[in-house]
Design an enzyme around this catalytic site. Structure first.
Site, mmCIF file in Angstrom:
data_model
loop_
_atom_site.group_PDB
_atom_site.id
_atom_site.type_symbol
_atom_site.label_atom_id
_atom_site.label_comp_id
_atom_site.label_asym_id
_atom_site.label_seq_id
_atom_site.Cartn_x
_atom_site.Cartn_y
_atom_site.Cartn_z
ATOM 1 N N LEU A 141 0.861 -1.177 0.000
ATOM 2 C CA LEU A 141 0.000 0.000 0.000
ATOM 3 C C LEU A 141 0.897 1.227 0.000
ATOM 4 C CD1 LEU A 141 -2.638 -0.979 2.741
ATOM 5 C CD2 LEU A 141 -2.945 -1.073 0.265
ATOM 6 N N ASP A 142 0.440 2.294 -0.636
ATOM 7 C CA ASP A 142 1.202 3.535 -0.603
ATOM 8 C C ASP A 142 1.376 3.992 0.844
ATOM 9 O OD1 ASP A 142 1.248 3.512 -3.356
ATOM 10 O OD2 ASP A 142 -0.474 4.851 -3.555
ATOM 11 N N LYS A 143 2.401 4.784 1.075
ATOM 12 C CA LYS A 143 2.739 5.223 2.422
ATOM 13 C C LYS A 143 1.530 5.737 3.196
ATOM 14 C CE LYS A 143 5.313 8.823 4.881
ATOM 15 N NZ LYS A 143 6.173 10.014 4.748
#
Length: 327
Positions: A141-143
């Site tokens: 998942l993106d940050k």
């Protein structure tokens, strides 16, 4: 695709999108969980065959409907250090681990984030996971995206889960707040590739990889829409890129939403809430997959984090205070 001990067997068939591409490029597309340098080493080492013929030249031009096979040994190298970082564990057994990732937590170490990541936390929580490539991380998942991620604790489990991802069996659903009022759901079926000039960005590109995002409206407001989205594919930044492409970028997205758009007549409290939301409003709300050992179909859900609940409450109040602007 099978793995036993450190022996790897991969097989896939090329499609029309691979016609004319180099073998190393095709392998990177078919087996994205392995690095390009590792794939190149396997090619040059005689571990890759195309329709039964061993190919040792990375620049070999590919056709469609060719069977690509990789037979190799995996050298497992995890160089990151274990760190005592708290994980929100939703489910765990001897084969897999499902976590609810918080915002501001990076998945893999990298430039600017050498430590303090999910990977560092996993090495601490499951010491033996250093025997699994990428410490068992199957997808990321993106940050600043919150929500559910599955992690494999063994090599066979990782292989099984990666196969479910590649064959689109694993189901991932998200909730998001998009800019603009949307009256109906739909599908975005547009290829995604690296941006032509901004190398850290992705974009809809004709020569990109196939990408499909389904979305439906949960609740609409005068200037925003609460959405439920389902991925068919898992390209980098896929939801963020697709929603920006149809002119409904995610609220708070620092990369793809452009300058903040404030609705007319917004109260000072609402403006402060919008400006204070410093991440893309995106949450991985549901994850479904076949358990790699028992083959049981399992589903987990993660409620919206508090910051998104507060954001939606503010957006809802803004619409209530400005009913004349509702579509």
């Amino acid at each position: 695709m099978t793995e036993s001990d450190n022996t790897l067997q991969l097989e896939a068939t090329t499609g029309a999108e691979h016609f004319g591409l180099r073998l190393d490029q095709v392998l990177a597309d078919l087996f994205p969980e392995y690095s390009r340098s590792k794939l190149k080493t396997w090619i040059q080492g005689g571990n890759v065959s195309v329709d039964g013929q061993v190919i040792t030249v990375p620049r070999h031009k590919m056709q469609m409907d060719e069977v690509v096979t990789v037979s190799a040994e995996i050298e497992i190298q995890v160089t990151s250090q274990a760190q005592d970082i708290a994980l929100d564990i939703v489910y765990e057994d001897e084969h897999i681990l499902v976590i609810n990732k918080s915002a501001d937590l990076v998945v893999h170490p990298g430039a600017g984030n050498p430590s303090g990541t999910v990977l560092n936390a996993l090495l601490n929580h499951v010491p033996d996971i250093d025997k699994v490539p990428r410490a068992g991380i199957v997808h990321r998942l993106d940050k600043d995206t919150t929500g559910l991620m599955v992690v494999a604790k063994t090599l066979p489990a990782q292989t099984h889960l990666v196969d479910q991802l590649q064959t689109r069996v694993m189901s991932r659903e998200y909730e998001a707040v998009a800019m603009g009022t949307m009256v109906a759901g739909g599908v975005v079926d547009e290829p995604i590739g690296r941006h032509a000039t901004k190398r850290t960005h992705m974009a809809v590109r004709e020569n990109g990889k196939p990408a499909v995002t389904h979305f439906r409206v949960i609740e609409k407001f005068r200037a925003y829409t609460h959405l439920r989205l389902k991925l068919e594919t898992g390209r980098t930044h896929q939801i963020r890129v697709h929603m920006a492409h149809i002119k409904h970028p995610l609220l708070g997205d620092p990369t793809y939403s452009g300058r903040p758009r404030l609705p007319k007549g917004a109260s000072d409290d609402f403006v402060n809430t919008l400006r204070g939301f410093q991440r893309q409003a995106l949450h991985a709300a549901q994850l479904s997959l076949y358990h790699p050992e028992t083959e049981e179909w399992m589903t987990w859900q993660a409620p919206l984090p508090q910051d998104m609940q507060d954001l939606l409450a503010a957006v809802r109040l803004d619409s209530k205070e400005n009913p004349e602007d509702m579509i």
